[in-house]
Write an enzyme that holds these catalytic residues in place. Structure first.
Site, PDB file in Angstrom:
ATOM      1  N   LYS A 119       0.841  -1.209   0.000  1.00 57.01           N
ATOM      2  CA  LYS A 119       0.000   0.000   0.000  1.00 57.01           C
ATOM      3  C   LYS A 119       0.875   1.257   0.000  1.00 57.01           C
ATOM      4  CE  LYS A 119      -4.331  -1.836   1.857  1.00 57.01           C
ATOM      5  NZ  LYS A 119      -5.277  -2.048   0.885  1.00 57.01           N
ATOM      6  N   LYS A 209      -5.604  -7.912  -8.062  1.00 54.94           N
ATOM      7  CA  LYS A 209      -6.993  -8.071  -7.614  1.00 54.94           C
ATOM      8  C   LYS A 209      -7.756  -6.750  -7.723  1.00 54.94           C
ATOM      9  CE  LYS A 209      -6.862  -6.944  -2.728  1.00 54.94           C
ATOM     10  NZ  LYS A 209      -7.845  -6.803  -1.710  1.00 54.94           N
ATOM     11  N   LYS A 212     -10.744  -1.554  -3.971  1.00 54.40           N
ATOM     12  CA  LYS A 212     -11.607  -0.373  -3.970  1.00 54.40           C
ATOM     13  C   LYS A 212     -10.862   0.944  -3.807  1.00 54.40           C
ATOM     14  CE  LYS A 212     -13.373  -1.752   0.475  1.00 54.40           C
ATOM     15  NZ  LYS A 212     -12.175  -1.685   1.283  1.00 54.40           N
TER      16      LYS A 212
HETATM   17  N1  AQP Z   1     -10.821  -8.636  -5.435  1.00 57.16           N
HETATM   18  C1  AQP Z   1     -11.324  -9.273  -4.392  1.00 57.16           C
HETATM   19  N2  AQP Z   1     -11.915 -10.475  -4.560  1.00 57.16           N
HETATM   20  C2  AQP Z   1     -12.430 -11.137  -3.495  1.00 57.16           C
HETATM   21  N3  AQP Z   1     -12.405 -10.660  -2.230  1.00 57.16           N
HETATM   22  C3  AQP Z   1     -11.841  -9.459  -2.026  1.00 57.16           C
HETATM   23  N4  AQP Z   1     -11.641  -8.709  -0.920  1.00 57.16           N
HETATM   24  C4  AQP Z   1     -11.014  -7.584  -1.268  1.00 57.16           C
HETATM   25  N5  AQP Z   1     -10.772  -7.562  -2.575  1.00 57.16           N
HETATM   26  C5  AQP Z   1     -11.273  -8.723  -3.086  1.00 57.16           C
HETATM   27  C6  AQP Z   1     -12.097  -9.056   0.416  1.00 57.16           C
HETATM   28  O1  AQP Z   1     -12.979  -8.016   0.829  1.00 57.16           O
HETATM   29  C7  AQP Z   1     -12.764  -7.706   2.204  1.00 57.16           C
HETATM   30  C8  AQP Z   1     -12.511  -6.216   2.281  1.00 57.16           C
HETATM   31  O2  AQP Z   1     -11.588  -5.886   3.210  1.00 57.16           O
HETATM   32  P1  AQP Z   1     -11.058  -4.402   3.394  1.00 57.16           P
HETATM   33  O3  AQP Z   1     -12.158  -3.443   3.171  1.00 57.16           O
HETATM   34  O4  AQP Z   1     -10.401  -4.356   4.721  1.00 57.16           O
HETATM   35  O5  AQP Z   1      -9.984  -4.132   2.310  1.00 57.16           O
HETATM   36  P2  AQP Z   1      -9.116  -4.981   1.352  1.00 57.16           P
HETATM   37  O6  AQP Z   1      -9.018  -6.400   1.750  1.00 57.16           O
HETATM   38  O7  AQP Z   1      -7.815  -4.309   1.186  1.00 57.16           O
HETATM   39  O8  AQP Z   1     -10.033  -4.867   0.068  1.00 57.16           O
HETATM   40  P3  AQP Z   1      -9.865  -3.910  -1.177  1.00 57.16           P
HETATM   41  O9  AQP Z   1     -11.110  -3.943  -1.968  1.00 57.16           O
HETATM   42  O10 AQP Z   1      -8.603  -4.198  -1.895  1.00 57.16           O
HETATM   43  O11 AQP Z   1      -9.798  -2.512  -0.528  1.00 57.16           O
HETATM   44  P4  AQP Z   1      -8.665  -1.431  -0.450  1.00 57.16           P
HETATM   45  O12 AQP Z   1      -8.304  -1.099  -1.837  1.00 57.16           O
HETATM   46  O13 AQP Z   1      -9.372  -0.340   0.229  1.00 57.16           O
HETATM   47  O14 AQP Z   1      -7.528  -1.946   0.362  1.00 57.16           O
HETATM   48  C9  AQP Z   1     -11.625  -8.592   2.672  1.00 57.16           C
HETATM   49  O15 AQP Z   1     -12.161  -9.725   3.330  1.00 57.16           O
HETATM   50  C10 AQP Z   1     -10.945  -9.015   1.411  1.00 57.16           C
HETATM   51  O16 AQP Z   1     -10.312 -10.275   1.527  1.00 57.16           O
END
Ligand code: AQP
Length: 342
Positions: A119, A209, A212
């Site tokens: 990140k 992946k 968001k």
């Molecule tokens: N691409 C993905 N496919 C399946 N599962 C996913 N998760 C995230 N991306 C995918 C799961 O969603 C949950 C969100 O957790 P988070 O909000 O703490 O952030 P994250 O894991 O870092 O998800 P993002 O979407 O990538 O957000 P950002 O960009 O904000 O960091 C988790 O359970 C994750 O496994």
């Protein structure tokens, strides 16, 4: 005997996308619907984690409430006393335990956290915060306060879970049985099954992946996207130049991603979807079918979202937050006593 706790949180730094929905939200909702007799289910918005990477703070409050409504639209049962839904910052023990755990977390260990490195690489030097660095400690507090055993973790969070186990084991051996130690990653995978490994890929760059917090939204299908715009993103998805759908070909990540999305949005098993497109020499039909499936999935999801009962949601939040405050305060007091603060 009190029930074992299954816990998950989704940051409110942006709208959720279909990866968050199918990879994280639906599996826990499935547990809430089918396993709440055996387990306590905690689904929360880690609002303090939501700005460890930069966000527009004028949108945060609305985003938190929006994400909570998304949980309900996705099927979270509000009338179940074993299911709890809450906002992290409404339970001050999360912050207090984090400050305490900080002094039991080694810099060497923290410096090895891959998610922090990944990140940070996307941010300018002046945007990398101590909050981002400390993310795993706050996450450990989120888990340990409720004695959670099962936490669905994708590859990117596995290291944080091991870190949580490490703090819990070290503090238990120093101060006596303070914390329930969550199950190791392999057991989490066994418990949650296939959904654990699910990773929807970015439509523009299927090597990574869907995330968001990405700068561009071209590769992401957000739950709030207009169904037509989402269909357009699917039709424009990056594929490859092999010219034939070969499911064994590891270099067809874009195609495999579309097959996965089609399977999830239609509720058809992946092997069935895969079998019906294998060998095709045109990618157009797969793209068209996936675009239509995503469009109608979003249409019906958004209808359910509009119908969410805001009053019932607020009542459930208040009830869960009161209950969680009492559980978390007890855990915190146990720690404060053990380390000599009380
Ligand atoms: N691409 C993905 N496919 C399946 N599962 C996913 N998760 C995230 N991306 C995918 C799961 O969603 C949950 C969100 O957790 P988070 O909000 O703490 O952030 P994250 O894991 O870092 O998800 P993002 O979407 O990538 O957000 P950002 O960009 O904000 O960091 C988790 O359970 C994750 O496994």
């Amino acid at each position: 005997m009190s029930k074992q706790v299954i816990l998950t949180g989704l940051r409110a730094n942006n709208d959720l996308h279909i990866g968050n929905y199918f990879g994280a939200l639906l599996p826990i909702i499935d547990m809430a619907k089918n396993k709440s007799d055996e387990y306590q289910i905690n689904l929360f918005v880690p609002d303090l984690h939501s700005f460890t990477t930069p966000i527009d703070h004028s949108q945060l409050q609305a985003q938190i409430m929006h994400n909570l409504r998304l949980f309900v639209a996705a099927g979270l049962p509000l009338d179940n006393s074993n299911v709890h839904i809450y906002r992290q910052s409404y339970i001050p023990a999360h912050s207090e335990l984090t400050v305490i755990l900080n002094s039991f977390s080694g810099m060497g260990h923290m410096n090895r956290m891959i998610q922090y490195k990944d990140k940070s690489m996307k941010l300018g030097d002046d945007q990398i915060s101590v909050g981002l660095f400390d993310y795993p400690v706050l996450m450990a507090a989120d888990i340990l306060l409720y004695g959670a055993k099962f936490i669905p973790v994708g590859d990117d969070q596995s290291q944080h879970l091991e870190f949580t186990r490490d703090i819990a084991e070290r503090m238990n051996s120093k101060f006596g049985e303070l914390f329930t130690v969550p199950e190791p990653v392999a057991k989490q995978h066994e418990f949650f099954g296939k959904d654990q490994g699910l990773r929807i890929k970015d439509l523009v760059d299927p090597a990574k992946k869907m995330s968001k917090s990405d700068d561009s939204d071209k590769g992401i299908i957000f739950l709030g996207d207009s169904p037509e715009a989402a269909a357009k993103k699917i039709r424009g998805a990056t594929t490859d130049s092999f010219g034939k759908i070969d499911v064994a070909n590891q270099d067809q990540a874009g195609i495999q991603n579309l097959l996965q999305i089609l399977s999830l949005t239609t509720g058809t098993p992946l092997d069935e979807v895969t079998a019906s497109y294998a060998g095709q020499e045109q990618y157009g039909p797969l793209k068209t079918d996936t675009a239509e499936a995503v469009q109608s999935f979003l249409q019906s999801f958004q209808e359910r979202l509009i119908a969410v009962d805001g009053g019932a949601l607020l009542a459930k939040l208040e009830e869960s937050e009161a209950k969680m405050n009492s559980i978390a305060s007890e855990s915190l007091l146990r720690v404060q006593k053990a380390i000599g603060l009380r």
